[in-house]
Design a protein around this motif. Structure first.
Motif, PDB file in Angstrom:
ATOM      1  N   TRP A   1      -9.632   0.361  -7.270  1.00 15.02           N
ATOM      2  CA  TRP A   1      -9.696   0.323  -5.803  1.00 15.02           C
ATOM      3  C   TRP A   1      -8.771   1.370  -5.215  1.00 15.02           C
ATOM      4  O   TRP A   1      -9.121   2.038  -4.254  1.00 15.02           O
ATOM      5  CB  TRP A   1      -9.288  -1.053  -5.304  1.00 15.02           C
ATOM      6  N   VAL A   2      -7.577   1.493  -5.763  1.00 16.22           N
ATOM      7  CA  VAL A   2      -6.622   2.466  -5.245  1.00 16.22           C
ATOM      8  C   VAL A   2      -7.163   3.879  -5.447  1.00 16.22           C
ATOM      9  O   VAL A   2      -7.111   4.705  -4.535  1.00 16.22           O
ATOM     10  CB  VAL A   2      -5.237   2.290  -5.908  1.00 16.22           C
ATOM     11  N   LYS A   3      -7.731   4.131  -6.611  1.00 11.77           N
ATOM     12  CA  LYS A   3      -8.309   5.453  -6.878  1.00 11.77           C
ATOM     13  C   LYS A   3      -9.475   5.726  -5.932  1.00 11.77           C
ATOM     14  O   LYS A   3      -9.572   6.802  -5.349  1.00 11.77           O
ATOM     15  CB  LYS A   3      -8.780   5.558  -8.326  1.00 11.77           C
ATOM     16  N   LYS A   4     -10.337   4.740  -5.751  1.00 12.30           N
ATOM     17  CA  LYS A   4     -11.482   4.927  -4.857  1.00 12.30           C
ATOM     18  C   LYS A   4     -11.008   5.159  -3.420  1.00 12.30           C
ATOM     19  O   LYS A   4     -11.555   6.000  -2.709  1.00 12.30           O
ATOM     20  CB  LYS A   4     -12.414   3.711  -4.909  1.00 12.30           C
ATOM     21  N   ALA A   5      -9.979   4.433  -3.007  1.00 12.41           N
ATOM     22  CA  ALA A   5      -9.430   4.623  -1.661  1.00 12.41           C
ATOM     23  C   ALA A   5      -8.931   6.057  -1.488  1.00 12.41           C
ATOM     24  O   ALA A   5      -9.176   6.687  -0.454  1.00 12.41           O
ATOM     25  CB  ALA A   5      -8.305   3.630  -1.397  1.00 12.41           C
ATOM     26  N   LYS A   6      -8.245   6.569  -2.487  1.00 11.13           N
ATOM     27  CA  LYS A   6      -7.765   7.952  -2.420  1.00 11.13           C
ATOM     28  C   LYS A   6      -8.944   8.913  -2.350  1.00 11.13           C
ATOM     29  O   LYS A   6      -8.934   9.864  -1.573  1.00 11.13           O
ATOM     30  CB  LYS A   6      -6.891   8.281  -3.626  1.00 11.13           C
ATOM     31  N   ASP A   7      -9.978   8.670  -3.171  1.00 13.19           N
ATOM     32  CA  ASP A   7     -11.174   9.519  -3.167  1.00 13.19           C
ATOM     33  C   ASP A   7     -11.889   9.486  -1.816  1.00 13.19           C
ATOM     34  O   ASP A   7     -12.489  10.472  -1.408  1.00 13.19           O
ATOM     35  CB  ASP A   7     -12.144   9.099  -4.271  1.00 13.19           C
ATOM     36  N   LEU A   8     -11.817   8.338  -1.137  1.00 10.75           N
ATOM     37  CA  LEU A   8     -12.467   8.180   0.167  1.00 10.75           C
ATOM     38  C   LEU A   8     -11.590   8.665   1.322  1.00 10.75           C
ATOM     39  O   LEU A   8     -12.013   8.644   2.471  1.00 10.75           O
ATOM     40  CB  LEU A   8     -12.824   6.706   0.404  1.00 10.75           C
TER      41      LEU A   8
ATOM     42  N   ASN B   1      -1.349   0.631  -3.187  1.00  9.36           N
ATOM     43  CA  ASN B   1      -1.259  -0.301  -4.307  1.00  9.36           C
ATOM     44  C   ASN B   1      -1.835  -1.643  -3.867  1.00  9.36           C
ATOM     45  O   ASN B   1      -2.366  -1.755  -2.766  1.00  9.36           O
ATOM     46  CB  ASN B   1       0.194  -0.445  -4.780  1.00  9.36           C
ATOM     47  N   CYS B   2      -1.703  -2.647  -4.684  1.00 10.72           N
ATOM     48  CA  CYS B   2      -2.270  -3.967  -4.389  1.00 10.72           C
ATOM     49  C   CYS B   2      -1.659  -4.581  -3.133  1.00 10.72           C
ATOM     50  O   CYS B   2      -2.313  -5.344  -2.429  1.00 10.72           O
ATOM     51  CB  CYS B   2      -2.067  -4.904  -5.577  1.00 10.72           C
ATOM     52  N   LYS B   3      -0.405  -4.240  -2.853  1.00 11.58           N
ATOM     53  CA  LYS B   3       0.274  -4.805  -1.688  1.00 11.58           C
ATOM     54  C   LYS B   3      -0.286  -4.277  -0.376  1.00 11.58           C
ATOM     55  O   LYS B   3       0.101  -4.734   0.688  1.00 11.58           O
ATOM     56  CB  LYS B   3       1.766  -4.532  -1.789  1.00 11.58           C
ATOM     57  N   SER B   4      -1.213  -3.341  -0.459  1.00  8.45           N
ATOM     58  CA  SER B   4      -1.873  -2.872   0.758  1.00  8.45           C
ATOM     59  C   SER B   4      -2.704  -3.989   1.380  1.00  8.45           C
ATOM     60  O   SER B   4      -2.949  -3.976   2.584  1.00  8.45           O
ATOM     61  CB  SER B   4      -2.765  -1.675   0.447  1.00  8.45           C
ATOM     62  N   CYS B   5      -3.131  -4.947   0.574  1.00 13.57           N
ATOM     63  CA  CYS B   5      -3.925  -6.087   1.064  1.00 13.57           C
ATOM     64  C   CYS B   5      -3.312  -7.442   0.706  1.00 13.57           C
ATOM     65  O   CYS B   5      -3.631  -8.436   1.335  1.00 13.57           O
ATOM     66  CB  CYS B   5      -5.340  -6.024   0.497  1.00 13.57           C
ATOM     67  N   HIS B   6      -2.491  -7.459  -0.325  1.00 15.82           N
ATOM     68  CA  HIS B   6      -1.934  -8.720  -0.823  1.00 15.82           C
ATOM     69  C   HIS B   6      -0.460  -8.842  -0.521  1.00 15.82           C
ATOM     70  O   HIS B   6       0.249  -7.853  -0.409  1.00 15.82           O
ATOM     71  CB  HIS B   6      -2.126  -8.827  -2.346  1.00 15.82           C
ATOM     72  N   GLY B   7       0.001 -10.084  -0.468  1.00 16.86           N
ATOM     73  CA  GLY B   7       1.417 -10.366  -0.301  1.00 16.86           C
ATOM     74  C   GLY B   7       2.141 -10.312  -1.626  1.00 16.86           C
ATOM     75  O   GLY B   7       1.677  -9.691  -2.584  1.00 16.86           O
ATOM     76  N   ASP B   8       3.240 -10.996  -1.710  1.00 20.08           N
ATOM     77  CA  ASP B   8       4.088 -10.954  -2.891  1.00 20.08           C
ATOM     78  C   ASP B   8       3.429 -11.473  -4.159  1.00 20.08           C
ATOM     79  O   ASP B   8       3.684 -10.979  -5.241  1.00 20.08           O
ATOM     80  CB  ASP B   8       5.378 -11.748  -2.651  1.00 20.08           C
ATOM     81  N   LYS B   9       2.578 -12.478  -4.032  1.00 21.54           N
ATOM     82  CA  LYS B   9       1.999 -13.095  -5.226  1.00 21.54           C
ATOM     83  C   LYS B   9       0.744 -12.403  -5.712  1.00 21.54           C
ATOM     84  O   LYS B   9       0.247 -12.688  -6.782  1.00 21.54           O
ATOM     85  CB  LYS B   9       1.727 -14.570  -4.970  1.00 21.54           C
ATOM     86  N   ASN B  10       0.185 -11.480  -4.929  1.00 18.35           N
ATOM     87  CA  ASN B  10      -1.016 -10.741  -5.307  1.00 18.35           C
ATOM     88  C   ASN B  10      -2.178 -11.671  -5.634  1.00 18.35           C
ATOM     89  O   ASN B  10      -2.898 -11.480  -6.599  1.00 18.35           O
ATOM     90  CB  ASN B  10      -0.723  -9.789  -6.473  1.00 18.35           C
ATOM     91  N   THR B  11      -2.327 -12.706  -4.825  1.00 16.59           N
ATOM     92  CA  THR B  11      -3.427 -13.645  -5.002  1.00 16.59           C
ATOM     93  C   THR B  11      -4.252 -13.696  -3.728  1.00 16.59           C
ATOM     94  O   THR B  11      -3.851 -13.206  -2.680  1.00 16.59           O
ATOM     95  CB  THR B  11      -2.904 -15.064  -5.290  1.00 16.59           C
TER      96      THR B  11
END
Length: 85
Positions: free
Chosen positions: A25-32, A39-49
């Motif tokens: 997802w991060v790679k695709k976001a960069k490509d777009l 990183n995952c924290k762009s959408c998730h909080g501390d627990k990444n759930t």
């Protein structure tokens, strides 16, 4: 020594799926051209759930429901960040 090796291998296997689950997802976001997704924290909080989503993650889940999509698409985040400007 063998015990340490086994423990290290078990720990690596336990952590690997979580750490690499959405790396594409991060790679695709960069490509777009979506630099806000770093990183995952762009959408998730501390627990990444799913239960610890931030505003961007909650918006993404709303879009998934509105579009009746089986999966979220990181490309939708272009719209999210366009609205934030």
């Amino acid at each position: 020594m063998r015990r340490i090796t086994l423990l290290t291998a078990a720990l690596a296997l336990a952590v690997a799926p979580v750490a690499s689950a959405k790396v594409p997802w991060v790679k695709k976001a960069k490509d777009l051209g979506i630099p806000q997704i770093e990183n995952c924290k762009s959408c998730h909080g501390d627990k990444n759930t799913k239960d610890s989503l931030n505003d961007a993650g909650k918006w993404m889940m709303e879009q998934k429901a509105a579009k009746k999509a089986a999966e979220c698409d990181v490309a939708w985040m272009k719209e999210y960040y366009a609205k934030k400007k």
